[in-house]
Design an enzyme around this catalytic site. Sequence first.
Site: not given
Length: 806
Positions: A421, A498
Amino acid sequence: MSRVYVICFALFILGQAAFARPLPRVVTDFNKDWKFYLGDNAQAEEAQFNDAQWRRLTLPHDWSIEGKFDEKNPAKPEGGGLPTGIGWYRKTFVLPADAKDRHVFIEFDGVYRNSEVWINGHSLGKRPNGYISFRYELTPYLKPGKQPNILAVRVDNSAQPNSRWYSGSGIYRNVRLVTTSKIAVDQWGTFVTTPKVDNSSAAVRVSTNVRNTTGKPQQVSVVATIYDAAGKQVAEQINPSLTLRDTLTTVTQGLALAQPKLWSVEQPYLYKVVTTIKSKQGVEDRYETPLGIRYFGFDAQKGFSLNGKTMRILGVCQHHDLGALGAAVNVRAMERQLEILRAMGCNAIRTAHNPPAPELLDLCDRMGFLVLDEAFDMWQKKKNGQDYHVDFKQWHRRDLEDQVRRDRNHPSVFMWSIGNEIREQFDSTGTHLTKELTAIVKRLDATRPVTSALTEQEPDKNFMSQAGVLDVLSFNYKHEGYPELPKRFPNQIFLATETAAAFETRGHYDLPSDSIRVWPKDGKTKLTNGNPDFTASSYDNARPYWGATHEAAWGAIKKNPHLTGLFVWSGFDYLGEPLPYPWPARSSYFGLIDLAGFPKDAYYLYQSEWSSKPVLHILPHWNWSAGQTVDVWAYYNNADEVELFLNGKSLGVKKKGNDDLHVMWRVPYAPGTLQAVSRKGGQTVLKRTISTAGRPAKIELTADRNALKADGRDLAFVTVRVLDDKGNLIPNADNLVNFTTSGPASIAGVDNGYQASLEPFKANYRKTYNGMCLAILQTQEKGGNIKLTATAEGLAPASITLQSKP
Ligand code: GAL
């Protein structure tokens, strides 16, 4: 080192001295007899500094886990709420006899963080990254003979906050002393690949960097030998006459293996390659590299395949802490985590969000887990004021290179992730850095794909995917977007790095089970609107706004076969990031398994989907108030239906519909016994019962293993349960349990998995939480019977005896 090994080694050295033969590398465990001081000291690097008053300890060591929880600790609850600061380590040693006229290195697998190392007062260097392995050469500064040499290490974890999860502090991974001859394999100097593999043969390519520091050209032979798992030689390539002109020479050898046994997640067969370098004086070095022969591929249509067999990547994300043991590496603790994950059907680990301990990769090689080896949680743009973004510019190249060099021989490692991220994905700096980092990896390892965990599913807003160099596009969360991905990013390979991020507290249930609690609702909501006791429901009905319930997330993966696999956030609970709660919550709610290693209910959802063994799991417990309506769930597989009985009376047969992942009965509560029976073709597959527990009466102890190694490292994980007189777990018992041990062991940690407990992990007592707690026993270097006794007021005590053998 075992005694036999020491004697052989001594004889070997004597032999070497008599014939002036060279000595191959000697690797010595350097974890023992360190002195430690918590705090700073302006003179502690000096050789003559007096450390007599410092504490003596054995590494790996994490001083944070020994500390007291406090909301005001600078790491904040997000970092686990434990103390950080500055610490010093010193070790005094006499140079081993074998070190004369040789190179001597000190190797660290990881120091969190900002370490500086001195030998005899000379600074050897600094290393900011807390997760990277590094070594320094000590040779020019060493004192020979019986004179003392002093290593000093300053660890500075005081600049806070620097992590979004618990990091630990100190020399929390292993340390070794390595001596080599002047002709030796360089650090992480081999790269073994298998350019061509099929069922009948494998081509093995061994590339070796050899250092020659003799100052003149040397004539050597380089031998690459492959041994099978039984230790039998199966291939050899001898390059008899090579001239090492420069300090660094790369030697490339090709070997062929007939009928290779392939490495797979089901049968992780391991060979090893031994590289031997001989000069006319004798063997200069022997160096071992693991070898697993496998091939894999990604296909936009067919997905992921290993050794030609299509399979789904069924993984979990794991942070590095080991619960009550903190960040201090322990092989048995990591192995236990992997065993619990394997029993769930998990076949892959994502090392969120940093290079793991090398032993984790050894275990994954041996146990058959695929590893997504991740490098960074941030690049130049910070996530926390003092995090690695401060060091990124100066260190990212070196850190990434070292990670790839260190890990690229592990068969378990199947893909690199250059970041999680990363904030740069939202602007054009992301494009340039993605290209740069991918190129660094590819230059050192062109055999594995490179990815990065992205969040932005709009191609024109995702500057990292625009770089066009990521082999696999990996996305975190946002499963609603999965069906669109192939249209948005044509002909690409996809992975869910994720999923879920659902909240659960083991053994806690909020009814009704089908009302989903979403909190925080958005980025602005305060983290307070949950239960007053800081619990989250284990019905898989609690999640943050960016996440999904486990059923929604896994259901989406099932429906979108272009996702080659997933990594659930997260496998185990970890210290820090206690969302959705504020203090005193201090560890995560995301795990399928709690911090103590006890599975939560969602674990069995995945087990029923991922594993082939028959599963029938019912929830919740059966102690409620009269007249309450309670939802009873069952996760099951290998069966057509499940029938539920309360006190012998059928509550009906349920079958999962096409998209269902569990079945449910809405039951007016009455005390007694619930029984679930799963059936296939009319035949009973499994039965499970839960009974209303009476009054707390006794303690039960069970150990994960009864026979331990007397090596000072091995652990026994002892589960403590509070039961009624019939043996039913008391589902809300919070008894304070006291532990005593006798025999050669100590208590390494205690825990109960409750995310808001502020009791210390290093103690000989623990309250049970929802009926359970854990004591971790650590062996000593002498064998014998180890007895653990647990007592609690008002309960019959229990003890358990384990054997520890040399
Ligand atoms: C992700 C992040 C993880 C963890 C997770 C919690 O955005 O990559 O490190 O914070 O959220 O849901």
